[in-house]
Design a protein around this motif. Sequence first.
Motif: not given
Length: 267
Positions: A47-48, A63-64, A83-84, A87-89
């Motif tokens: 889902i975007i 989600k990623s 990118s995730l 848990g880190q961006e």
Amino acid sequence: MKKILFYCLIVSLLILNSCTNEELEGNDLVLPKTLKVTYPGSSENDIINFVYDGNKIVSVINKSERINYSYEDDKIVKIVNYSLERGQEIKSSEISFTYKNGSLNTAVKIENGNKSKCIYIYKEGGIIEKENYYFDNETGKESKNTKNQILTVINGNLLKSVFNWESRPEITTTSHYDYDSNNNAFKNVLGFNLLLDQANFDYEPELNISCANNLEKHIESAIHGPDISFEPYANTMQYQYNAKGYPIKTMIYDYTERAIRIIEYTY
């Protein structure tokens, strides 16, 4: 904690997106709000979500990944991908654009510490030559890549793309594109139409977000020697539209007529 903050940011942006789109609907400006991507026969889906400031794109989130856009006046001048991971961006790439006479001139990309550049040269009849360059990480010296590409853009649609491989210059690949006469879902997003082949978020060419209309067929063929072979590539798209002529559902089939993706739109 960083993961919690990341998802709080997403929720906040989605609330802003909802309010923004409600205001835009009053002005009859149609903008995509979400895309749902489903793979038949698989539990995988995506889902975007899209966030806007007026008709300027701010972010694209799934989600990623998160993609941020920056403008100068009515032109997109930077795209930054995050990118995730665990848990880190993490920032994964950045592309900066310059324009000349109202058209895209250069695109400079930094990804994984590597820098590259594209220069677009405009000819008659909708022909656009794309020259590619790379930079030495130690010296910063710029060198021309042997991979070149020629685009043909007519009436806002990419009709043809021809390029040779960098590793095998004797191999030439040609893509042909056919379109319907209805509105592309992204035609009202400011600046997307100028980005040519630089505007994508993992679902090109089916979304063809820089084009005026919707892609119905993409056929790819190659000229090569006897030591290599290619599987046929010919995707077709079938659409359902809303009352304003914008797509609300796309069925994507490969050359065997097998459904490979379903894209559903909300506005």
